[in-house]
Design a protein around this motif. Structure first.
Motif, short mmCIF file in Angstrom:
data_model
loop_
_atom_site.label_atom_id
_atom_site.label_comp_id
_atom_site.label_asym_id
_atom_site.label_seq_id
_atom_site.Cartn_x
_atom_site.Cartn_y
_atom_site.Cartn_z
N VAL A 11 -81.21 57.32 -84.61
CA VAL A 11 -81.68 58.68 -84.92
C VAL A 11 -80.15 59.34 -85.46
N GLY A 12 -80.19 60.04 -86.36
CA GLY A 12 -79.14 60.76 -86.90
C GLY A 12 -79.11 61.93 -87.62
N THR A 13 -77.82 62.31 -87.96
CA THR A 13 -77.81 63.73 -88.76
C THR A 13 -76.35 63.81 -89.19
N GLY A 14 -76.39 64.42 -90.62
CA GLY A 14 -75.14 64.82 -91.00
C GLY A 14 -74.28 65.60 -90.15
N ILE A 15 -73.02 65.53 -90.29
CA ILE A 15 -72.13 66.25 -89.34
C ILE A 15 -71.00 66.77 -90.08
N SER A 16 -71.01 68.19 -90.25
CA SER A 16 -69.74 68.91 -90.89
C SER A 16 -69.07 69.68 -89.78
N CYS A 17 -69.70 69.88 -88.74
CA CYS A 17 -69.15 70.72 -87.64
C CYS A 17 -69.24 72.35 -88.08
N GLY A 18 -70.23 72.76 -88.90
CA GLY A 18 -70.61 73.81 -89.06
C GLY A 18 -71.78 74.39 -88.16
N ILE A 19 -71.88 75.50 -88.21
CA ILE A 19 -73.18 76.07 -87.48
C ILE A 19 -74.33 75.11 -87.57
N ASP A 20 -74.92 74.91 -88.68
CA ASP A 20 -76.05 74.26 -88.66
C ASP A 20 -76.13 72.74 -88.12
N SER A 21 -74.93 71.86 -88.34
CA SER A 21 -74.95 70.70 -88.00
C SER A 21 -74.73 70.58 -86.22
N LEU A 22 -73.87 71.39 -85.85
CA LEU A 22 -73.59 71.70 -84.41
C LEU A 22 -75.04 72.03 -83.97
N LEU B 72 -80.04 61.80 -80.58
CA LEU B 72 -79.03 61.37 -81.70
C LEU B 72 -78.32 59.91 -80.90
N THR B 73 -78.34 59.18 -81.99
CA THR B 73 -77.55 57.88 -81.82
C THR B 73 -76.08 57.79 -82.70
N HIS B 74 -76.46 58.75 -83.84
CA HIS B 74 -75.38 58.45 -84.81
C HIS B 74 -75.04 59.82 -85.41
N LEU B 75 -73.93 60.27 -85.75
CA LEU B 75 -73.51 61.20 -86.76
C LEU B 75 -73.14 60.73 -88.02
N ALA B 76 -73.31 61.36 -89.20
CA ALA B 76 -72.91 60.45 -90.59
C ALA B 76 -72.23 61.65 -91.45
N ILE B 77 -71.09 61.27 -91.98
CA ILE B 77 -70.65 62.11 -93.05
C ILE B 77 -70.61 61.08 -94.40
N TYR B 78 -71.40 61.98 -95.26
CA TYR B 78 -71.67 61.35 -96.69
C TYR B 78 -70.89 62.14 -97.59
N ASN B 79 -70.08 61.66 -98.43
CA ASN B 79 -69.17 62.24 -99.67
C ASN B 79 -69.87 62.12 -100.80
N VAL B 80 -71.03 63.09 -100.79
CA VAL B 80 -72.04 62.86 -101.95
C VAL B 80 -72.19 64.40 -102.54
N GLY B 81 -71.11 65.10 -102.62
CA GLY B 81 -71.16 66.06 -103.40
C GLY B 81 -70.57 67.86 -102.54
N ALA B 82 -70.73 67.53 -101.25
CA ALA B 82 -70.28 68.94 -100.43
C ALA B 82 -68.95 69.04 -100.42
N VAL C 278 -69.36 56.78 -91.91
CA VAL C 278 -68.93 57.37 -92.95
C VAL C 278 -68.97 56.56 -94.10
N ALA C 279 -69.67 57.32 -95.16
CA ALA C 279 -70.19 56.57 -96.47
C ALA C 279 -69.54 57.43 -97.67
#
Length: 266
Positions: A95-106, A122-132, A165-166
């Motif tokens: 179970v995961g979500t992307g994490i930016s540590c902004g309001i929405d992800s927190l 949640l089991t995992h947080l993910a950081i995807y470098n795909v444009g943000a 991290v991807a």
């Protein structure tokens, strides 16, 4: 490799070695999602050499594409040629979500890090470098990416979660304004690791459900219709939620004020 008008581009996706076994090379699902907006806007048809999951293809062709192209003067429905794989790819139920540590992800983390139901916890947080992190100033983007990793790693350590991290060159090879395509590119990353995820929360970006809109979608932040797109990207074994879609960003901010990690990592 992705070929466009005879020009071949190498699109890669990479991550930590321990997650290599969850990379899905057997299906073209991730690339179909990641390049769909580009195909609709540029009037490209799509041919996938790898099979596409039938359930996913049905939902994209039957619901998502018609909704986006019907009122658009720019978008066109692509013809998708591919072999169909009837069964979804099995996963281990993470179970995961992307994490930016902004309001929405927190907001996702606060409400699901200790969720009472295991299949929603949640089991995992993910950081995807795909444009943000940007595509023009790559040095600045890399610095932001590295800082985000360290900040999120400390958060994961406190909560007992794993950090993924991807990285990908998808947006370098097919540049688009991230406002219009962030849902597509992030779901590209999710589906590249679809052997991992059973449940995935995509943090809504503060647009409440009443702002849902598909008219002239080529000019819309893709958050306007992620209730539709994420439903179409869900299958019987991988459920994707637009988390927080019933709340404005101000409401989310009030909701996470008492979360200890907010003051540390926001």
């Amino acid at each position: 490799e992705v070929a466009v008008n005879g020009l071949v581009k190498g699109v890669w996706f990479e991550g930590d070695d321990e997650y290599g076994k969850y990379l899905c090379h057997e299906r073209g699902d991730a690339y179909l999602i990641g390049l769909l907006w580009i195909a609709m806007v540029n009037h490209y048809d799509i041919k996938c050499e790898a099979p596409v999951t039938g359930e996913l293809l049905y939902q994209i062709e039957t619901y998502l594409i018609p909704a986006l192209t019907k009122s658009s003067k720019v978008m066109r429905a692509p013809h998708i040629a591919c072999e169909v794989a009837e069964d979804p790819v099995p996963n281990i139920g993470a179970v995961g979500t992307g994490i930016s540590c902004g309001i929405d992800s927190l907001h996702v983390v606060k409400n699901h890090a200790r969720h009472p139901r295991k299949n929603l916890r949640l089991t995992h947080l993910a950081i995807y470098n795909v444009g943000a992190f940007g595509c023009f100033d790559l040095n600045k983007a890399d610095r932001q990416f590295r800082w985000q990793i360290e900040n999120s790693r400390r958060l994961c350590d406190e909560l007992g979660l794993k950090l993924i991290v991807a990285n990908s060159n998808l947006k370098q090879e097919f540049f688009t304004d991230n406002r219009f395509t962030h849902t597509y590119s992030n779901m590209f990353a999710v589906y590249m690791l679809q052997k991992l995820w059973g449940t995935y929360y995509y943090a809504s970006s503060g647009l409440v459900m009443s702002f849902f809109d598909v008219a002239e979608a080529e000019h819309l932040d893709s958050s306007h219709y992620d209730l539709l797109s994420l439903a179409c990207y869900s299958t019987r074994v991988l459920r994707v939620y637009s988390e927080g879609a019933s709340k404005s960003r101000c409401e989310k901010t009030k909701d996470i004020i008492d979360f200890p990690q907010t003051r540390k990592y926001l």
